[in-house]
Design a protein around this motif. Structure first.
Motif, short mmCIF file in Angstrom:
data_model
loop_
_atom_site.label_atom_id
_atom_site.label_comp_id
_atom_site.label_asym_id
_atom_site.label_seq_id
_atom_site.Cartn_x
_atom_site.Cartn_y
_atom_site.Cartn_z
N VAL A 163 1.02 -0.96 -0.11
CA VAL A 163 0.04 0.02 0.09
C VAL A 163 0.76 1.19 -0.01
N ASP A 164 0.65 2.21 -0.72
CA ASP A 164 1.05 3.58 -0.59
C ASP A 164 0.57 4.43 0.64
N HIS A 208 -8.97 4.10 -1.69
CA HIS A 208 -8.33 3.45 -2.70
C HIS A 208 -8.30 2.10 -3.02
N VAL A 209 -8.21 1.74 -4.26
CA VAL A 209 -8.39 0.23 -4.39
C VAL A 209 -7.10 -0.56 -3.92
N GLY A 264 -5.39 -6.48 -5.40
CA GLY A 264 -4.47 -7.75 -5.22
C GLY A 264 -5.18 -8.96 -5.10
N TYR A 265 -6.44 -9.14 -4.47
CA TYR A 265 -7.13 -10.26 -4.41
C TYR A 265 -8.17 -10.40 -5.34
N ASP A 275 -9.85 -0.32 0.26
CA ASP A 275 -11.08 -1.23 0.08
C ASP A 275 -10.70 -2.55 0.66
N ASP A 276 -10.84 -2.67 2.09
CA ASP A 276 -10.68 -4.14 2.59
C ASP A 276 -12.09 -5.27 2.40
N GLY A 277 -12.79 -4.64 1.54
CA GLY A 277 -13.94 -5.38 1.39
C GLY A 277 -14.56 -4.77 -0.02
#
Length: 375
Positions: free
Chosen positions: A173-174, A183-184, A189-190, A234-236
């Motif tokens: 992550v930045d 941010h995406v 990543g997944y 976005d963790d979901g």
């Protein structure tokens, strides 16, 4: 076994965990290859991996490794933000390239890299690890044989709880980005591997998407700083899709859904049957595949034929080494083959990244977005 002189000579960029667990073991498993050197900006890390795996050279100078005449393939297993620069440098130097996803955050740059490689007669490969699982490969054969008939619905999931604990250091992550904007992260990543399986299984492109994203855990420890920080990622996420062949689908990815890693599940439902392929390491088994028919609607588990496993592979091997060994074998086959066969390449990566960019636009603009996007 091929002679030493006829082996593909590989230079690996990056000596982190994924390089050590998947990439390097995959190359070493194939007798047609020789890993000649590992490069990492942290020389100590490159030296440690080289010593561990019996590789003769470690360096901190990636540019010199990419430029070497005695290297045929460059394998990029570095942080995501570096991929495009390294891939372009390797292609310009006349090397075949295996690159972890994404090649670039903008699908147009990935496409440009693929076009450059093709113009030079070079093969490319994305790190779409799960396309090469024995179960997913077996499902593809069943689809080719007409098991599901006309496809109706695809459901894809990539969900695990790696970062449900905010104290677990977040990588890739930045942390310098504007945190007032979401941010995406998980989707890129997944979500990418399951987006790839969807278009591959259906044999069709994503025609239109609508999606949403959420930041469920706002503050996390970030590996780059070692500190608890606001990370608006976005963790979901979840999106729906219409495919160009008339099928519909949904894709969900997450860092915070309770379950074991990698948490990939692909489902396809058609006129003649259904297939569920679950790639989740549970009770020591890396994956399962189940099928049903209209006249036998209770799903039954199939035994995956031995031919879909890499040499020495078996159902209880770690998915990291098993799936990646298949990926690398396929890439070596393609490079040594005179045909144009080249699955899971940068063009496929551009198509997947275009879907990700479209879902991000859908979320931002609160609407369906049609593909292809404006170039």
């Amino acid at each position: 076994m091929p002679s030493r002189e006829s082996r593909l000579r590989v230079g690996v960029l990056g000596a982190g965990a994924w390089a050590s667990r998947a990439h390097v073991p995959g190359w070493l498993r194939d007798p047609r290859c020789e890993v000649v050197a590992i490069a990492d900006v942290e020389l100590d890390r490159a030296q440690a991996l080289a010593e561990e795996q019996g590789i003769g050279e470690a360096t901190a100078d990636w540019e010199a490794l990419v430029a070497r005449a005695n290297v045929d393939v460059i394998d990029i297993a570095t942080p995501s933000a570096t991929h495009f620069q390294l891939a372009m440098a390797a292609i310009e130097s006349g090397k075949h390239v295996l690159c972890e996803k994404p090649v670039a955050f903008d699908f147009r740059e990935t496409r440009r890299a693929g076009e450059l490689a093709r113009s030079k007669g070079l093969k490319t490969k994305l790190g779409f690890t799960f396309r090469y699982s024995p179960g997913v490969q077996y499902a593809r054969e069943l689809l080719d044989q007409g098991f599901v008939g006309r496809p109706f619905i695809f459901n894809g999931y990539e969900q695990n709880s790696q970062w449900i604990n905010p104290q677990t250091p977040l990588r890739q992550v930045d942390h310098t980005r504007d945190q007032s904007i979401l941010h995406v992260s998980s989707l890129e990543g997944y979500g990418a591997p399951i987006i790839d399986i969807g278009r591959w299984w259906l044999g069709a492109e994503y025609g239109s998407v609508v999606g949403t994203m959420r930041n469920f855990i706002p503050e996390r420890v970030v590996r780059a700083t070692g500190q608890m920080m606001r990370m608006n990622i976005d963790d979901g996420d979840i999106f729906m899709a219409e495919f160009t062949n008339g099928a519909i689908g949904s894709v969900q990815s997450s860092y915070v859904t309770v379950g074991n890693y990698p948490g990939v599940e692909a489902r396809i439902y058609g006129e003649e049957g259904s297939i569920i392929c679950r790639l989740v390491e549970e009770y020591g088994v890396a994956e399962t595949i189940k099928v049903a028919r209209p006249d036998a609607v209770e799903f039954e588990e199939l035994k995956i034929p031995e031919r879909f496993y890499p040499t020495g592979g078996h159902a209880r091997e770690s998915w990291r080494s098993m799936f990646y060994a298949n990926l690398i074998k396929d890439f070596v086959d393609e490079i040594l083959d005179d045909s144009d066969r080249n699955q899971g390449n940068f063009d496929d990566g551009a198509a997947v990244q275009e879907v990700i960019n479209a879902v991000e636009r859908s979320y931002q603009e609160r609407r369906w977005v049609d593909l292809p996007l404006d170039a």
